[in-house]
Motif scaffolding. Structure first.
Motif, PDB file in Angstrom:
ATOM      1  N   ILE A  14       0.216  -1.376  -0.382  1.00  0.00           N
ATOM      2  CA  ILE A  14      -0.231   0.274  -0.458  1.00  0.00           C
ATOM      3  C   ILE A  14       1.063   1.359  -0.220  1.00  0.00           C
ATOM      4  N   PHE A  15       2.742   1.164   0.698  1.00  0.00           N
ATOM      5  CA  PHE A  15       2.831   2.843   0.390  1.00  0.00           C
ATOM      6  C   PHE A  15       3.590   2.185  -0.112  1.00  0.00           C
ATOM      7  N   TYR A  16       3.853   2.106  -1.211  1.00  0.00           N
ATOM      8  CA  TYR A  16       4.593   2.217  -2.171  1.00  0.00           C
ATOM      9  C   TYR A  16       3.600   1.792  -3.774  1.00  0.00           C
ATOM     10  N   GLY A  17       2.268   1.735  -3.688  1.00  0.00           N
ATOM     11  CA  GLY A  17       1.949   1.678  -4.353  1.00  0.00           C
ATOM     12  C   GLY A  17       0.895   2.786  -4.225  1.00  0.00           C
ATOM     13  N   THR A  18       1.364   3.835  -4.002  1.00  0.00           N
ATOM     14  CA  THR A  18       0.727   4.990  -3.634  1.00  0.00           C
ATOM     15  C   THR A  18       0.521   5.846  -4.683  1.00  0.00           C
ATOM     16  N   PRO A  19       1.656   5.946  -4.755  1.00  0.00           N
ATOM     17  CA  PRO A  19       2.921   6.934  -6.020  1.00  0.00           C
ATOM     18  C   PRO A  19       1.835   6.008  -7.193  1.00  0.00           C
ATOM     19  N   LEU A  20       1.737   5.031  -7.445  1.00  0.00           N
ATOM     20  CA  LEU A  20       2.011   4.695  -8.918  1.00  0.00           C
ATOM     21  C   LEU A  20      -0.004   5.270  -8.585  1.00  0.00           C
ATOM     22  N   MET A  44       5.919  13.147 -13.324  1.00  0.00           N
ATOM     23  CA  MET A  44       6.639  12.514 -11.549  1.00  0.00           C
ATOM     24  C   MET A  44       7.711  13.542 -11.041  1.00  0.00           C
ATOM     25  N   LEU A  45       8.736  13.207 -12.471  1.00  0.00           N
ATOM     26  CA  LEU A  45      10.275  13.915 -11.748  1.00  0.00           C
ATOM     27  C   LEU A  45       9.987  15.505 -11.262  1.00  0.00           C
ATOM     28  N   ILE A  46       9.272  15.691 -12.350  1.00  0.00           N
ATOM     29  CA  ILE A  46       9.876  16.864 -11.986  1.00  0.00           C
ATOM     30  C   ILE A  46       8.610  17.737 -10.901  1.00  0.00           C
ATOM     31  N   GLY A  47       7.669  16.786  -9.900  1.00  0.00           N
ATOM     32  CA  GLY A  47       6.781  17.328  -9.063  1.00  0.00           C
ATOM     33  C   GLY A  47       7.446  16.657  -8.103  1.00  0.00           C
ATOM     34  N   GLY A  48       8.617  16.073  -7.763  1.00  0.00           N
ATOM     35  CA  GLY A  48       9.375  15.379  -7.006  1.00  0.00           C
ATOM     36  C   GLY A  48      10.100  16.135  -6.822  1.00  0.00           C
ATOM     37  N   VAL A  49      11.220  16.841  -7.290  1.00  0.00           N
ATOM     38  CA  VAL A  49      12.025  17.458  -7.705  1.00  0.00           C
ATOM     39  C   VAL A  49      11.645  19.090  -6.747  1.00  0.00           C
ATOM     40  N   THR A  50      10.619  19.395  -6.959  1.00  0.00           N
ATOM     41  CA  THR A  50       9.757  20.604  -6.769  1.00  0.00           C
ATOM     42  C   THR A  50       9.510  20.749  -5.208  1.00  0.00           C
ATOM     43  N   GLY A  51       8.875  19.557  -4.822  1.00  0.00           N
ATOM     44  CA  GLY A  51       8.581  18.910  -3.775  1.00  0.00           C
ATOM     45  C   GLY A  51       9.435  18.877  -2.430  1.00  0.00           C
ATOM     46  N   GLY A 211       2.147  15.056 -10.395  1.00  0.00           N
ATOM     47  CA  GLY A 211       3.033  15.735  -9.377  1.00  0.00           C
ATOM     48  C   GLY A 211       3.511  14.947  -8.139  1.00  0.00           C
ATOM     49  N   VAL A 212       2.085  15.004  -7.139  1.00  0.00           N
ATOM     50  CA  VAL A 212       2.597  13.905  -5.959  1.00  0.00           C
ATOM     51  C   VAL A 212       2.173  12.810  -5.985  1.00  0.00           C
ATOM     52  N   GLY A 213       2.187  11.953  -7.347  1.00  0.00           N
ATOM     53  CA  GLY A 213       3.109  11.012  -6.717  1.00  0.00           C
ATOM     54  C   GLY A 213       4.723  10.972  -6.990  1.00  0.00           C
ATOM     55  N   GLY A 214       5.767  11.918  -6.841  1.00  0.00           N
ATOM     56  CA  GLY A 214       6.634  12.129  -7.430  1.00  0.00           C
ATOM     57  C   GLY A 214       7.100  12.703  -5.952  1.00  0.00           C
ATOM     58  N   VAL A 215       6.039  13.627  -5.516  1.00  0.00           N
ATOM     59  CA  VAL A 215       6.314  13.600  -3.827  1.00  0.00           C
ATOM     60  C   VAL A 215       6.652  12.790  -3.385  1.00  0.00           C
ATOM     61  N   PHE A 216       5.556  12.211  -3.125  1.00  0.00           N
ATOM     62  CA  PHE A 216       6.160  10.649  -2.276  1.00  0.00           C
ATOM     63  C   PHE A 216       7.346  10.152  -3.023  1.00  0.00           C
ATOM     64  N   TYR A 217       7.625   9.927  -3.465  1.00  0.00           N
ATOM     65  CA  TYR A 217       9.351  10.073  -4.080  1.00  0.00           C
ATOM     66  C   TYR A 217      10.241  10.532  -3.735  1.00  0.00           C
ATOM     67  N   SER A 218      10.135  11.683  -3.506  1.00  0.00           N
ATOM     68  CA  SER A 218      10.944  12.555  -3.224  1.00  0.00           C
ATOM     69  C   SER A 218      10.670  12.794  -0.916  1.00  0.00           C
ATOM     70  N   THR A 230      12.394   7.989  -9.872  1.00  0.00           N
ATOM     71  CA  THR A 230      10.537   7.233  -9.754  1.00  0.00           C
ATOM     72  C   THR A 230      10.813   5.793 -10.340  1.00  0.00           C
ATOM     73  N   LYS A 231      12.387   6.125 -11.814  1.00  0.00           N
ATOM     74  CA  LYS A 231      12.895   4.875 -12.507  1.00  0.00           C
ATOM     75  C   LYS A 231      11.777   4.405 -13.031  1.00  0.00           C
TER      76      LYS A 231
END
Lengths: 319, 366
Positions: A14-20, A44-51, A211-218, A230-231
């Protein structure tokens, strides 16, 4: 009891599936309006780096910082997909190439890496990561505790969104009109629906969710920024839209299935189970192909198929 | 409520547009790139001048551009060949890796054979591996109607994991047994090194000549043969193709295999002409497969132009590597390449459509 391997795998699925799921839900909105977004990975990557940048620079309480970071990630994702919307809707370009160009422009070796460099966020641990909550103090409850009461706030938000999205798509007037735009823009236009507006709004909103999904990664999974972190999650999310037959509930299930595949490696390694790490790494990508083959069959498509106008630019003059 | 500008489909597409529009998109991309640089506090003129100096100006820089252009020409052709049929093969990256695996297998095995024979056999090895890997995607698409974009991309990740397995996580045939601490590929026999010619002081790798040859062959295949004609019909009107009795299924598989063979040839060139070993990290970092998509789009899928565009993008990429540092962050060249792709995509619109301005309502009334 809660250290049982199945419970750990389900909880981390559930944790890893959330950004997906966030990215896939975004894809559902976008594709339901008839726009194909192959730029999810880059978005996603742009969202992640901005987050990550926001989290490093905005002070205040943990809740405030994280909320602002998520919102900024969503905003950045929205901006990137505005570009896509402009290319696909206004300029009516080939949507496949337009989406690819977003991913190349924003992707692993593109803008997201450039921004990380000039903002100096690379490999800086974020001060306030998104943590798993202990809801009602029930996280230690046998079985359901780790699965239901020990997740991140974004995960709970995603459950709410899944319900709201289902209601919106299938039980509201606007949702019906949205589906009409994706199925037959000509008819929708004749009904007086503004096709361009519906497509823009849903493409941009879809990008915000990516973008939110990307933030979850970073902020949650790692939690620091690494180039290309995000691989391939963005691509798996695109596959999940198809796998979920453009329905939020099925996409949620799919996201957790792939979350389980992703988390399996670290869980088994922690248990000293002897299994090739490469094999486990390959599993999500391999399964994506298998699942796509299964759902591409004609039988599955007859009842649950893609929006008919998906990927086709709408040209009013050629009615 | 009408917008003042609208797009009107051109009935005829003037020929000169095919040249002017890509050039104009390039200029537009450079302007957009300057904007990005300026916003992020860099001097665009300064950056562009340095890219030009390190990427193109002078014999050494141009040799570097050609070296970088060689793999890009192959991956560009790989993308172009599939695009021509409306297939989106973004698996060039993985097919390139597999080509490198196949070619290095041949190169390592054939210790003492003459160079000429080695080159031919390594090329064959790369092509076979690349085309088989791509054909899987083609079969899935043709047989099960599976979206080739996503499957070919997933295959890239699988190929990368396979590559890492061969060099880092196993004692494979490809791995250098004498370097257990720092895993790397087994170096090819010196006679397996491909030739590089020096012409007026510019290094011309033989693989670049092979790329020109491959580009010409693709051009002939698509313009002058029955098969090429059938591919064109299938791309423009699948229904018409079916009525004409063109076999869709096998054509899809053949085109994908051909596309993969070209990428695999690029992988062979990477091993034989440049690195001399299967460099798992190096070829993943380079991302030739993805950049090849930019090359093909800018060349508007024309195989001969693809080779020329590869030199341009090659110089840009080379300059990016050479200049990388604190005031020239990585990601900058990728961003520029993305902007070039954007502009090329947006430019297509000017070839297909005419921009018309609608007169204002008051004028209409009058």
């Amino acid at each position: 009891m809660n250290s049982n391997i199945f419970i750990i795998v389900i909880a981390s699925a559930i944790f890893y599936g959330t950004p997906l799921f966030f990215a896939a839900l975004g894809g559902i909105f976008t594709e339901r309006s008839g726009v194909l977004n192959l730029g999810v990975e880059g978005t996603m990557l742009i969202g992640g780096v901005t987050g990550a940048w926001t989290c490093l620079h905005v002070g205040g309480s943990a809740w405030f910082t994280i909320t602002v970071s998520i919102l900024m990630g969503a905003l950045a994702g929205g901006l990137v997909s505005t570009l896509l919307a402009f290319l696909c809707i206004t300029l009516k370009t080939n949507q496949t190439v337009a989406g690819l160009s977003i991913t190349i422009f924003a992707g692993t070796v593109g803008l997201s890496s450039y921004l990380a460099n000039i903002w100096k966020v690379s490999k800086q641990p974020v001060p306030r990561p998104i943590r798993n909550l202990d809801v009602f103090g029930l996280s230690d409850t046998p079985i359901v505790g780790p699965i239901l009461f020990h997740q991140t706030a974004l995960t709970y938000l995603s459950w709410v969104l899944a319900i709201l999205a289902t209601i919106y798509l299938f039980h509201t007037r606007i949702g019906l009109q949205l589906r009409a735009v994706g199925e037959s823009p000509q008819t929708a236009d004749a009904m007086g629906i503004n096709v361009v507006k519906y497509r823009y709004v849903h493409t941009i909103f879809g990008g915000m969710l990516a973008g939110v999904g990307g933030v979850f990664y970073s902020l949650a999974i790692v939690p620091l920024w690494v180039d290309g972190m995000t691989k391939g999650a963005g691509w798996i999310a695109i596959a999940l839209v198809i796998f979920g037959f453009w329905r939020p509930s099925l996409a949620l299930l799919g996201a957790y299935l792939f979350g389980a595949l992703q988390s399996l490696g670290s869980t088994l390694k922690a248990r000293n189970v002897q299994i090739s790490g490469d094999l486990l790494d390959a599993l999500p990508f391999f399964m994506t192909i298998v699942v796509l083959v299964l759902v591409s069959s004609r039988f599955a498509h007859r009842k649950l198929g893609a929006p008919a106008a998906l990927g086709v630019p709408y040209e009013r003059e050629e009615r | 409520m009408r917008s003042p500008v609208r797009l009107e489909r051109r009935l005829e597409q003037p020929k000169w547009l095919n040249w002017v529009v890509p050039l104009a998109s390039l200029v537009a991309a450079l302007i957009l790139g300057a904007l990005v640089l300026w916003i992020t506090g860099k001097n665009p003129f300064d950056v562009y001048q340095r890219i030009f100096e390190r990427g193109f100006a002078g014999k050494r820089a141009f040799s570097g551009a050609l070296e970088m252009a060689t793999p890009l020409a192959f991956t560009g052709l790989c993308a172009a060949v599939a695009f021509r049929m409306g297939l989106v093969n973004i698996g060039g990256e993985g097919q390139f890796y597999m080509g490198a695996v196949g070619a290095s297998y041949v190169g390592i095995s054939l210790g003492g054979s003459p160079t000429g024979i080695t080159i031919v056999l390594m090329c064959l090895g790369g092509m076979v591996f690349g085309s088989v890997y791509a054909a899987i995607v083609g079969v899935l698409r043709a047989r099960f109607n599976t979206n080739e974009i996503i499957t070919s991309l997933m295959m890239n990740y699988l190929a990368a994991i396979f590559l890492n397995y061969l060099i880092f996580n196993s004692k494979s045939f490809w791995r250098d047994p004498d370097s257990p601490q720092f895993p790397k590929g087994k170096t090819l026999n010196a006679r397996a090194d491909w030739n590089t010619y020096s012409i007026f002081g510019i290094d011309l790798p033989i693989a670049f000549l092979i790329a020109i040859l491959a580009g010409s062959a693709v051009w002939v295949l698509y313009k002058r043969t029955r098969f090429g004609f059938e591919v064109g019909v299938l791309a423009d009107s699948p229904k018409a193709a079916r009525y004409a009795g063109i076999r869709t299924t096998s054509t899809i598989v053949i085109v994908m295999a051909l596309s993969g063979a070209l990428a695999g040839l690029g992988g062979a060139a990477d091993v034989g002409n440049f690195r001399g070993l299967l460099d798992a990290k190096g070829i993943q970092m380079a991302g030739y497969g993805y950049t090849g998509i930019v090359v093909a789009a800018l060349a508007r899928r024309n195989p001969l132009v693809t080779v020329v565009v590869a030199i341009f993008i090659g110089g840009l990429t080379k300059a990016g590597y050479a200049l990388q540092g604190p005031d020239f962050p990585s990601g900058l060249v990728g961003t520029l390449q993305g902007l070039i792709l954007f502009s090329a995509v947006a430019g297509e619109i000017l070839i297909k459509y005419r921009i018309r301005t609608t007169p204002r309502r008051s004028e209409v009334v009058a």
